[in-house]
Structure formats: structure tokens, C-alpha cells
Design a protein around this motif. Structure first.
Motif, PDB file in Angstrom:
ATOM      1  N   VAL A   1      70.282  10.266  71.020  1.00  0.00           N
ATOM      2  CA  VAL A   1      71.115  11.440  71.326  1.00  0.00           C
ATOM      3  C   VAL A   1      71.377  11.598  72.821  1.00  0.00           C
ATOM      4  N   TRP A   2      70.450  11.070  73.642  1.00  0.00           N
ATOM      5  CA  TRP A   2      70.590  11.258  75.082  1.00  0.00           C
ATOM      6  C   TRP A   2      70.882   9.925  75.766  1.00  0.00           C
TER       7      TRP A   2
ATOM      8  N   TYR B   1      80.055  26.977  74.476  1.00  0.00           N
ATOM      9  CA  TYR B   1      79.020  27.989  74.246  1.00  0.00           C
ATOM     10  C   TYR B   1      77.870  27.881  75.246  1.00  0.00           C
TER      11      TYR B   1
ATOM     12  N   LEU C   1      74.311   8.928  66.328  1.00  0.00           N
ATOM     13  CA  LEU C   1      73.327   9.323  67.359  1.00  0.00           C
ATOM     14  C   LEU C   1      71.893   9.388  66.844  1.00  0.00           C
TER      15      LEU C   1
ATOM     16  N   MET D   1      63.544  24.119  77.715  1.00  0.00           N
ATOM     17  CA  MET D   1      64.926  24.060  78.171  1.00  0.00           C
ATOM     18  C   MET D   1      65.425  25.452  78.604  1.00  0.00           C
TER      19      MET D   1
ATOM     20  N   ASP E   1      76.555  16.318  78.875  1.00  0.00           N
ATOM     21  CA  ASP E   1      75.789  15.908  77.701  1.00  0.00           C
ATOM     22  C   ASP E   1      75.920  16.904  76.551  1.00  0.00           C
ATOM     23  N   LEU E   2      76.214  18.165  76.848  1.00  0.00           N
ATOM     24  CA  LEU E   2      76.281  19.181  75.793  1.00  0.00           C
ATOM     25  C   LEU E   2      77.423  18.868  74.830  1.00  0.00           C
ATOM     26  N   GLU E   3      77.170  19.064  73.535  1.00  0.00           N
ATOM     27  CA  GLU E   3      78.175  18.742  72.521  1.00  0.00           C
ATOM     28  C   GLU E   3      79.041  19.955  72.182  1.00  0.00           C
ATOM     29  N   HIS E   4      78.556  21.158  72.501  1.00  0.00           N
ATOM     30  CA  HIS E   4      79.278  22.379  72.142  1.00  0.00           C
ATOM     31  C   HIS E   4      79.502  23.167  73.429  1.00  0.00           C
TER      32      HIS E   4
END
Lengths: 321, 179
Positions: A19-20, A84, A12, A98, A78-81
Motif C-alpha cells: 500500500v505504501w 477529506y 495494493l 498517525m 499518498d492519500l487515496e481520498h
């Protein structure tokens, strides 16, 4: 000769940042569209013209709820985690756009619901039998409708502008380093919203009115695009290199043909002819505007990630030597 | 309060990648990822060709954009030596910090949180050097406190010509390269 070889191959990140992917442009587009609809419906509620603009002031807020939820779902994807995600709402980080956005999104929902309650469409009356009591409560209080209108204008503008500031705050990507991105995304959201209402509203008068408004937004959006490019092209070398991505580089065709040509100029010409009764209104122009708004987000997000501060030290070191 | 950073001697560095291997071992960096890496920069035309070899990583910037853009506070400056850290179970993986870094020093760990160099804070707290510094066979890497004018890194900076990376990005990086 100048050559730089890195042993780093992070996913990425290398060879250029990516990344996006599609989720962020989709969210930025839907967020902008909802922001535009909120400003328009808020304006009509404020002016007391909600009866003559029933789609914009009553149906659009409900559609906004759906679009915004779809956009936020794209954001979630899109969030990787993901487990949380709730951490967004246990804090407020004033320096992070954000964080502002997360909280703005939370208050946008009740504002949209309140707008729909002023003059609820039949669907809402059928789904929520008790809705009329809220409508009567709003009618009974002088200023309540104007307050809801002002709230929607303010939150819509905040939502639209934050989607641009979100990117412009990331200083490492020179293409995004422009405060104009905020207003540009808001104007693009307004033109998309007007186009969407023009496309689906039933009342001829309302559609005609929104087509006229759309022409104004498209002219302003074009001006913002031009200022955005001029600003970059006259800044530091890193910013000029970023502008070059749009001025001869790999995003040139997509940006000038897809966004400016097919998304702004041509639909503007068609709609100018239509509102002056030279041609029939058709779905073509509003569909082009919506497509242009979507492509704008894709181009800015992708090209921005490709832009960078020059990695080569040669000039700097030679100057020191 | 300390303000840790590095001074790396590009005249001595041979690009052996011992620092990269030591980091991967010490910090169990997953396969395919690197918290540090080697840059080989060649410039000039024959016969006046020169090459600079650098060991690169997170610069633990004084004005770190990855910290200010983080929506949850996961990215933060640790009071211990002003080291930029990520709290794994606060990170949502939004990747704003990855995009904000002019050095592309961050990456998404396969477990979902964003990861990067920690200056081996766990070793530094025990009085040791970071793993990369401790294994360097040419002793080209130096770790220390820039707030202490008598530290080795401060004295090296005062005595040798040097440059940071991408100073023009304006983040005030804390790794300097001796030339």
C-alpha cells in the motif's frame, strides 16, 4: 506439503501488501531529517551557543520548514481520498500514532519559525522586514530563548520518534513490531541532520563540530540497528521470519550493504579519520549518511509490508487433531 | 448488546464461490476487488493429503487494530452488533488500517476510501442474514450473536472442534471455522 491458494486479488494488497510506495519513505526520511535539525538547533539555542553555530540554529529551521513541507506534500500524494484530508484536524484519536503525528506536524511549524526568529539569518531579515522586533522581544525576556530551544528539542524528538511508532503500532506486520523503530528513526534523523549541516554549513568550526556529533549519532544508530535485528530474531516465529527478510532474505543486500555498510559504517570510518585530521573533510561521508538514512526508510517500509503472520494453518490444525 | 460473528463449516464448504458472487452483487463491489474470498489449503503428502476450503472475510475482531490505528475515526465499531465499519466521507485513504489488518481484509475502493466486509449490516438490521450466508448452497455458513449462549453460532462453537484464523496475531477474530 503445505499450500495455500487464495482467490483474492485485491489491488495494493495481493500477493503481498504494497500500500505504501515511495511517498511514505520519502516523508519518513524528510520528517526524520527535520526532527534531527530541530533537536540540534534546539540544543544550541538552549545552551546559548547559537552565535557560534549560526547555520544549525538559524538557517536550519528555515530549511526545515521547506523540507517538512515537501515531506508533507509526499504524504498528501499518498492519500487515496485526498479531498477529506481535513478530517485529520477535526478530531484527535489518542490510540492512533498517525493522529498524534498530524497534530505534532501542526505545532512543529511555529516552533521552527520561533527558532529562526532568535537570530534571524540575512535572508529572513530581507524577506520579513519586521522580524527584528520579534528577535528583540525574545532577547528582552529571560528564558524565552531557552524555552524556544526546549520546545524544539521536545517537538523534534516527538516528530522523530513518532515516525517509527507509526509503523511499530501496526501489529499485523511483524518486522515493524519493535519499539526500537522510534529511537532508531530519531537517531537516523539526527545523523542525517548532522551530515546535512556538515555538508552545507559555511563555518569550519560548526562543520567540524557537527561531524563529531554525527560520529556519535552513527555509533548509536548502529547499536539501535543491531538491537532491532536481535529483538526480532529472538521473538516469535512470525518475527523471526520477518527478521529473515534482512538475514538472508530479499532485503539482505540492500540493508547490510546500502544501510549499514555504505550508510553508517564506512562514513563513520571516513569521518573518524577526518575529525582526527588523517584525511580531508569532503562531501563524501555526509552524502553517504544521507543516502543511508533514505535507504533505511525504504527498506523498513518495503520489507515490513512483506512480513506477515503465517497464513498457513497446518501446524495449528494438526496440533488440535 | 449483540456481538455478531460467523461460524463456517469447512467440512461442508466446497469452494463454489457463491458467497463471493453474492457479496459482489449485494454490495456492488467494484470489478477486480473482493470483500470475501475462498482459501484452499492443502496439507500432507500422498496418500495422507487433506484439504480445507474456507470462505474468508473481515473477522470483525473484538480488538480491531484497524479501528485503533485510524487517525480520523472513520474506522469504527458500530454499536449495532459490534460490527467494524468504515465511514466513507471521514476516511482519508491513508491505508494504515489496510496495513494493520493481519487478514488483509481491507482494500482501497476506486473512489478513494477504504472498503471491506460489513457483515451486510443493512440486511442484518432488517433481520436477514448477510448475503454470503443466505446464498450458501451447502449451508456451511452461520451468522449470529456470540453474546447469546443459545444462538446457533454459540451452540455450534460449543459442540464442534473449531479454529479461528491467525489467533496468534492477537486481535480476537469473530469468525470460527469448524473442522
Amino acid at each position: 506439503m503445505r499450500e495455500l491458494i487464495l482467490t483474492r486479488q485485491n489491488h495494493l494488497v495481493d500477493p503481498t501488501l504494497h500500500v505504501w510506495a515511495w511517498q511514505i519513505p520519502i516523508y519518513l526520511f524528510l520528517g526524520g531529517l527535520v526532527a534531527g535539525m530541530m533537536v540540534l538547533s534546539g540544543l544550541f539555542l538552549w545552551q546559548g551557543r547559537h552565535q557560534e553555530r549560526p547555520f544549525t540554529s538559524s538557517v536550519a529551521p528555515l530549511i526545515g520548514l521547506v523540507f517538512l513541507s515537501l515531506g508533507m506534500f509526499a504524504l498528501f500524494l499518498d492519500l487515496e481520498h485526498k479531498r477529506y484530508t481535513w478530517r485529520l484536524y477535526t478530531t484527535f484519536q489518542p490510540t492512533s500514532p498517525m493522529s498524534w503525528g498530524a497534530w505534532i506536524l501542526l505545532v512543529v511549524y511555529p516552533a521552527l519559525v520561533a527558532a529562526a526568529f532568535v537570530h534571524p539569518p540575512k535572508l529572513l531579515r530581507d524577506l520579513v522586514p519586521g522580524v527584528m522586533q520579534y528577535t528583540r522581544a525574545i532577547e528582552a525576556r529571560t528564558g524565552a530563548r531557552r524555552m524556544i530551544g526546549a520546545l524544539n528539542i521536545g517537538l523534534g524528538a516527538a516528530l522523530g520518534i513518532y515516525t517509527g511508532i507509526l509503523l511499530s503500532a501496526l501489529g499485523a506486520r511483524p518486522l515493524w513490531n519493535s519499539a526500537i523503530l522510534g529511537p532508531l528513526f530519531l537517531l537516523s534523523g539526527l545523523s542525517s541532520a548532522a551530515a546535512f549541516i556538515h555538508l552545507v554549513a559555511r563555518h569550519v568550526d560548526e562543520r567540524e563540530g557537527l561531524a563529531r556529533a554525527d560520529n556519535l549519532f552513527l555509533v548509536l544508530e548502529l547499536a539501535a540497528i543491531v538491537m532491532f535485528v536481535i529483538g526480532l530474531a529472538n521473538a516469535t516465529e512470525a518475527h523471526r521470519q520477518a527478521a529473515a527478510l534482512l538475514l538472508g532474505g530479499s532485503y539482505t543486500a540492500l540493508f547490510w550493504v546500502g544501510v549499514v555498510g555504505l550508510g553508517v559504517v564506512i562514513p563513520l570510518v571516513i569521518q573518524l579519520l577526518a575529525v582526527n585530521h588523517r584525511v580531508q573533510h569532503s562531501p563524501v561521508a555526509p552524502l553517504m549518511v544521507l543516502g543511508g538514512g533514505l535507504v533505511l526508510r525504504f527498506v523498513i517500509v518495503s520489507a515490513g509490508q512483506e512480513s506477515r503472520w503465517a497464513a498457513l494453518l497446518a501446524d495449528l490444525v494438526n496440533a488440535l487433531a | 448488546m449483540a456481538r455478531y460473528g460467523m461460524v463456517i463449516d469447512t467440512v461442508r464448504c466446497v469452494g463454489c464461490m457463491d458467497c463471493v458472487v453474492a457479496c459482489k452483487t449485494e454490495n456492488q463491489v467494484p470489478e477486480g476487488f473482493g470483500r470475501d474470498w475462498i482459501a484452499y489449503e492443502t496439507r500432507g503428502a500422498f496418500p495422507t493429503v487433506s484439504m480445507e476450503i474456507r470462505s474468508e472475510r473481515c473477522n470483525h475482531c473484538d480488538d480491531a487494530p484497524c479501528v485503533s490505528c485510524c487517525p480520523t475515526g472513520a474506522s469504527h465499531v458500530d454499536p449495532f452488533g459490534q460490527i467494524v465499519m468504515v465511514t466513507h466521507d471521514v476516511c482519508i485513504g491513508c491505508k494504515a488500517c489496510v496495513a494493520s489488518c493481519p487478514y488483509d481484509a481491507r482494500f482501497v475502493h476506486p473512489e478513494g476510501y477504504v472498503d471491506k466486509c460489513t457483515f451486510c449490516i443493512h440486511r442484518v438490521k432488517e433481520g436477514k442474514d448477510p448475503a454470503c450466508v443466505s446464498v450458501c448452497p451447502t449451508h456451511c455458513m452461520h451468522f449470529g450473536d456470540f453474546d447469546d449462549p443459545n444462538s446457533r453460532v454459540s451452540r455450534l462453537l460449543a459442540s464442534r472442534r473449531n479454529h479461528p484464523l491467525k489467533a496468534e496475531a492477537g486481535t480476537r477474530p469473530r469468525i470460527y471455522y469448524l473442522v
